[in-house]
Enzyme design. Structure first.
Site, PDB file in Angstrom:
ATOM      1  N   ASP A  16       0.829  -1.214   0.000  1.00  0.00           N
ATOM      2  CA  ASP A  16       0.000   0.000   0.000  1.00  0.00           C
ATOM      3  C   ASP A  16       0.864   1.265   0.000  1.00  0.00           C
ATOM      4  O   ASP A  16       1.996   1.260   0.467  1.00  0.00           O
ATOM      5  CB  ASP A  16      -0.920  -0.020   1.236  1.00  0.00           C
ATOM      6  CG  ASP A  16      -2.120   0.902   1.062  1.00  0.00           C
ATOM      7  OD1 ASP A  16      -2.368   1.375  -0.063  1.00  0.00           O
ATOM      8  OD2 ASP A  16      -2.808   1.162   2.068  1.00  0.00           O
ATOM      9  N   GLY A  19       0.215   5.621  -4.207  1.00  0.00           N
ATOM     10  CA  GLY A  19      -0.341   6.942  -4.521  1.00  0.00           C
ATOM     11  C   GLY A  19       0.264   8.019  -3.634  1.00  0.00           C
ATOM     12  O   GLY A  19       0.642   9.095  -4.118  1.00  0.00           O
ATOM     13  N   ARG A  20       0.394   7.721  -2.352  1.00  0.00           N
ATOM     14  CA  ARG A  20       0.963   8.709  -1.420  1.00  0.00           C
ATOM     15  C   ARG A  20       2.431   8.978  -1.727  1.00  0.00           C
ATOM     16  O   ARG A  20       2.906  10.101  -1.628  1.00  0.00           O
ATOM     17  CB  ARG A  20       0.785   8.246   0.031  1.00  0.00           C
ATOM     18  CG  ARG A  20      -0.566   8.641   0.594  1.00  0.00           C
ATOM     19  CD  ARG A  20      -0.915   7.857   1.816  1.00  0.00           C
ATOM     20  NE  ARG A  20      -1.445   6.546   1.462  1.00  0.00           N
ATOM     21  CZ  ARG A  20      -1.854   5.642   2.338  1.00  0.00           C
ATOM     22  NH1 ARG A  20      -1.767   5.906   3.635  1.00  0.00           N
ATOM     23  NH2 ARG A  20      -2.350   4.507   1.934  1.00  0.00           N
ATOM     24  N   HIS A  33       2.774   3.641  -8.881  1.00  0.00           N
ATOM     25  CA  HIS A  33       2.585   2.206  -9.167  1.00  0.00           C
ATOM     26  C   HIS A  33       3.803   1.630  -9.894  1.00  0.00           C
ATOM     27  O   HIS A  33       4.218   0.508  -9.620  1.00  0.00           O
ATOM     28  CB  HIS A  33       1.311   1.989  -9.982  1.00  0.00           C
ATOM     29  CG  HIS A  33       0.060   2.379  -9.243  1.00  0.00           C
ATOM     30  ND1 HIS A  33      -0.249   1.866  -8.006  1.00  0.00           N
ATOM     31  CD2 HIS A  33      -0.942   3.237  -9.547  1.00  0.00           C
ATOM     32  CE1 HIS A  33      -1.394   2.390  -7.578  1.00  0.00           C
ATOM     33  NE2 HIS A  33      -1.827   3.233  -8.499  1.00  0.00           N
ATOM     34  N   SER A  61      -7.046  -5.694  -5.970  1.00  0.00           N
ATOM     35  CA  SER A  61      -8.146  -6.336  -5.246  1.00  0.00           C
ATOM     36  C   SER A  61      -9.458  -6.272  -6.030  1.00  0.00           C
ATOM     37  O   SER A  61      -9.595  -5.479  -6.978  1.00  0.00           O
ATOM     38  CB  SER A  61      -8.341  -5.648  -3.882  1.00  0.00           C
ATOM     39  OG  SER A  61      -9.000  -4.412  -4.041  1.00  0.00           O
ATOM     40  N   THR A  62     -10.413  -7.077  -5.598  1.00  0.00           N
ATOM     41  CA  THR A  62     -11.750  -7.046  -6.221  1.00  0.00           C
ATOM     42  C   THR A  62     -12.403  -5.671  -6.012  1.00  0.00           C
ATOM     43  O   THR A  62     -13.327  -5.321  -6.733  1.00  0.00           O
ATOM     44  CB  THR A  62     -12.654  -8.141  -5.621  1.00  0.00           C
ATOM     45  OG1 THR A  62     -12.583  -8.084  -4.190  1.00  0.00           O
ATOM     46  CG2 THR A  62     -12.222  -9.531  -6.065  1.00  0.00           C
ATOM     47  N   TRP A  65     -11.290  -2.122  -8.732  1.00  0.00           N
ATOM     48  CA  TRP A  65     -11.779  -1.833 -10.089  1.00  0.00           C
ATOM     49  C   TRP A  65     -12.492  -0.494 -10.184  1.00  0.00           C
ATOM     50  O   TRP A  65     -12.674   0.036 -11.289  1.00  0.00           O
ATOM     51  CB  TRP A  65     -12.717  -2.951 -10.567  1.00  0.00           C
ATOM     52  CG  TRP A  65     -11.999  -4.249 -10.789  1.00  0.00           C
ATOM     53  CD1 TRP A  65     -12.033  -5.341  -9.975  1.00  0.00           C
ATOM     54  CD2 TRP A  65     -11.135  -4.584 -11.881  1.00  0.00           C
ATOM     55  NE1 TRP A  65     -11.235  -6.341 -10.496  1.00  0.00           N
ATOM     56  CE2 TRP A  65     -10.680  -5.902 -11.666  1.00  0.00           C
ATOM     57  CE3 TRP A  65     -10.689  -3.894 -13.024  1.00  0.00           C
ATOM     58  CZ2 TRP A  65      -9.804  -6.549 -12.546  1.00  0.00           C
ATOM     59  CZ3 TRP A  65      -9.825  -4.542 -13.900  1.00  0.00           C
ATOM     60  CH2 TRP A  65      -9.397  -5.860 -13.655  1.00  0.00           C
ATOM     61  N   LEU A 131      11.773 -20.299  -4.092  1.00  0.00           N
ATOM     62  CA  LEU A 131      10.678 -19.448  -3.628  1.00  0.00           C
ATOM     63  C   LEU A 131       9.417 -19.540  -4.509  1.00  0.00           C
ATOM     64  O   LEU A 131       9.511 -19.573  -5.732  1.00  0.00           O
ATOM     65  CB  LEU A 131      11.216 -18.009  -3.673  1.00  0.00           C
ATOM     66  CG  LEU A 131      10.293 -16.852  -3.397  1.00  0.00           C
ATOM     67  CD1 LEU A 131       9.869 -16.849  -1.936  1.00  0.00           C
ATOM     68  CD2 LEU A 131      11.009 -15.531  -3.734  1.00  0.00           C
ATOM     69  N   ARG A 180       2.063  -4.816   6.135  1.00  0.00           N
ATOM     70  CA  ARG A 180       1.299  -3.776   5.439  1.00  0.00           C
ATOM     71  C   ARG A 180       2.062  -2.474   5.546  1.00  0.00           C
ATOM     72  O   ARG A 180       2.393  -2.029   6.656  1.00  0.00           O
ATOM     73  CB  ARG A 180      -0.111  -3.599   5.974  1.00  0.00           C
ATOM     74  CG  ARG A 180      -0.847  -2.528   5.140  1.00  0.00           C
ATOM     75  CD  ARG A 180      -2.318  -2.521   5.290  1.00  0.00           C
ATOM     76  NE  ARG A 180      -2.917  -1.623   4.289  1.00  0.00           N
ATOM     77  CZ  ARG A 180      -4.142  -1.732   3.827  1.00  0.00           C
ATOM     78  NH1 ARG A 180      -4.908  -2.704   4.236  1.00  0.00           N
ATOM     79  NH2 ARG A 180      -4.603  -0.875   2.937  1.00  0.00           N
ATOM     80  N   ILE A 187      -6.632  -4.911   7.142  1.00  0.00           N
ATOM     81  CA  ILE A 187      -6.323  -6.084   6.311  1.00  0.00           C
ATOM     82  C   ILE A 187      -6.891  -5.950   4.893  1.00  0.00           C
ATOM     83  O   ILE A 187      -6.347  -6.523   3.953  1.00  0.00           O
ATOM     84  CB  ILE A 187      -6.866  -7.377   6.995  1.00  0.00           C
ATOM     85  CG1 ILE A 187      -6.317  -7.525   8.429  1.00  0.00           C
ATOM     86  CG2 ILE A 187      -6.562  -8.624   6.184  1.00  0.00           C
ATOM     87  CD1 ILE A 187      -4.809  -7.576   8.541  1.00  0.00           C
TER      88      ILE A 187
HETATM   89  C1  IPE Z   1      -5.095  -2.882  -0.567  1.00  0.00           C
HETATM   90  O1  IPE Z   1      -4.821  -1.547  -0.734  1.00  0.00           O
HETATM   91  C2  IPE Z   1      -5.087  -3.600  -1.890  1.00  0.00           C
HETATM   92  C3  IPE Z   1      -3.804  -3.740  -2.554  1.00  0.00           C
HETATM   93  C4  IPE Z   1      -2.649  -3.431  -2.035  1.00  0.00           C
HETATM   94  C5  IPE Z   1      -3.840  -4.277  -3.901  1.00  0.00           C
HETATM   95  P1  IPE Z   1      -6.008  -0.456  -0.884  1.00  0.00           P
HETATM   96  O2  IPE Z   1      -5.365   0.867  -0.944  1.00  0.00           O
HETATM   97  O3  IPE Z   1      -6.877  -0.840  -2.015  1.00  0.00           O
HETATM   98  O4  IPE Z   1      -6.812  -0.686   0.472  1.00  0.00           O
HETATM   99  P2  IPE Z   1      -7.854   0.256   1.227  1.00  0.00           P
HETATM  100  O5  IPE Z   1      -8.949   0.510   0.240  1.00  0.00           O
HETATM  101  O6  IPE Z   1      -7.139   1.502   1.595  1.00  0.00           O
HETATM  102  O7  IPE Z   1      -8.279  -0.526   2.425  1.00  0.00           O
HETATM  103  C1  IPE Z   2      -1.367   0.348  -3.464  1.00  0.00           C
HETATM  104  O1  IPE Z   2      -1.171   1.722  -3.443  1.00  0.00           O
HETATM  105  C2  IPE Z   2      -1.559  -0.205  -4.849  1.00  0.00           C
HETATM  106  C3  IPE Z   2      -2.912  -0.707  -5.129  1.00  0.00           C
HETATM  107  C4  IPE Z   2      -3.895  -0.712  -4.294  1.00  0.00           C
HETATM  108  C5  IPE Z   2      -3.149  -1.238  -6.478  1.00  0.00           C
HETATM  109  P1  IPE Z   2      -2.380   2.744  -3.474  1.00  0.00           P
HETATM  110  O2  IPE Z   2      -2.687   3.071  -4.894  1.00  0.00           O
HETATM  111  O3  IPE Z   2      -3.518   2.222  -2.679  1.00  0.00           O
HETATM  112  O4  IPE Z   2      -1.737   4.015  -2.767  1.00  0.00           O
HETATM  113  P2  IPE Z   2      -2.433   4.998  -1.732  1.00  0.00           P
HETATM  114  O5  IPE Z   2      -3.047   4.162  -0.639  1.00  0.00           O
HETATM  115  O6  IPE Z   2      -3.477   5.771  -2.490  1.00  0.00           O
HETATM  116  O7  IPE Z   2      -1.327   5.871  -1.236  1.00  0.00           O
HETATM  117 MG    MG Z   3      -4.087   2.373  -0.716  1.00  0.00          MG
END
Ligand code: IPE
Ligand code: IPE
Ligand code: MG
Length: 228
Positions: A16, A19-20, A33, A61-62, A65, A131, A180, A187
């Site tokens: 995670d 984006g930040r 990304h 994740s599901t 999208w 692995l 995480r 989670i």
């Molecule tokens: C969890 O991250 C999913 C993946 C890392 C692919 P998200 O950024 O989608 O999770 P939430 O929405 O903040 O819980």
């Molecule tokens: C995780 O990073 C990648 C995916 C969920 C695909 P994010 O895109 O969720 O980044 P933040 O949480 O917005 O910083």
């Molecule tokens: Mg995120």
């Protein structure tokens, strides 16, 4: 004195904060990304070098999208790139695996070109013996568990063993260490069945900054906990 070697470790990562990471640098989210995919390549190298038997990462994740189309498209093409790192996987003696909604299932959304990349990656690395790297793409734990329960029910009583035998990858062992990144302490629909009993390591670091040093810190946290 140890009588048998410890079983290989299963480490899972909720990657995670891409984006930040990008926002902090004044860059578009898509660059975050891209950097995250590079960070994963380094994590695979680190895992292959250490006593890790299984590395499972949350790629998409599901629930993801609903993100803007351009972002989703970028993440999809990064997965094609990720699944095309065959030479690297072979040099790490690592096998590619995938979990997610089965392609033929109603509701599944993995586009055909990503399906092809996944199938090719699995075929091209299946001879490796080190692995296991599992990428969770179009994955949600709730969907996995509903499917497992339905399938278990057609074959007799629904028991924990029956659920386990019907998960996307019944060979996948329980998770030992769940990481995480990015300071979120949740989670988010990842491996809910498989993380029973696992040590959870949360870090403020965003995923693109999850380097060899952070990897070592996560492992040390696990070892401290496991030996307590
Ligand atoms: C969890 O991250 C999913 C993946 C890392 C692919 P998200 O950024 O989608 O999770 P939430 O929405 O903040 O819980
Ligand atoms: C995780 O990073 C990648 C995916 C969920 C695909 P994010 O895109 O969720 O980044 P933040 O949480 O917005 O910083
Ligand atoms: Mg995120």
């Amino acid at each position: 004195m140890k009588t048998s070697p410890a079983p290989p470790l299963h480490m899972a990562c909720i990657m995670d904060g891409n984006g930040r990471w990008a926002r902090r640098k004044g860059l578009p989210r898509t660059d975050g990304h891209t950097a995250g995919e590079e960070a994963l390549a380094e994590v695979v190298r680190q895992a292959a070098r250490r006593s890790i038997g299984w590395l499972t990462v949350f790629g998409f994740s599901t629930e993801n999208w609903v993100r803007p189309r351009t972002e989703v498209r970028h993440i999809l093409s990064l997965h094609r790139k990720l699944f095309s790192r065959t030479d690297e996987m072979n040099s790490n003696n690592a096998r590619t695996k995938w979990i997610g909604r089965p392609f033929s299932e109603s509701g599944a959304r993995t586009p055909v070109y990503v399906q092809k990349a996944i199938k090719k990656a699995i075929a091209d690395t299946q001879g490796n013996t080190g692995l296991n790297v599992t990428v969770a793409f179009d994955y949600g734990s709730r969907a996995e568990l509903v499917r497992a329960a339905k399938r278990a029910m057609t074959n007799g009583p629904v028991t924990p063993q029956a659920i386990e035998a019907n998960l996307y990858d019944p060979q996948m062992p329980q998770v030992d260490l769940l990481v995480r990144t990015s300071g979120e302490t949740r989670i988010s629909n990842f491996l809910l069945w498989q993380i029973t009993g696992s040590h959870i390591y949360f870090t403020e670091r965003t995923w693109p900054d999850f380097d060899a040093n952070e990897f070592a810190k996560a492992l040390a946290s696990y070892e401290e906990h496991a030996n307590a």
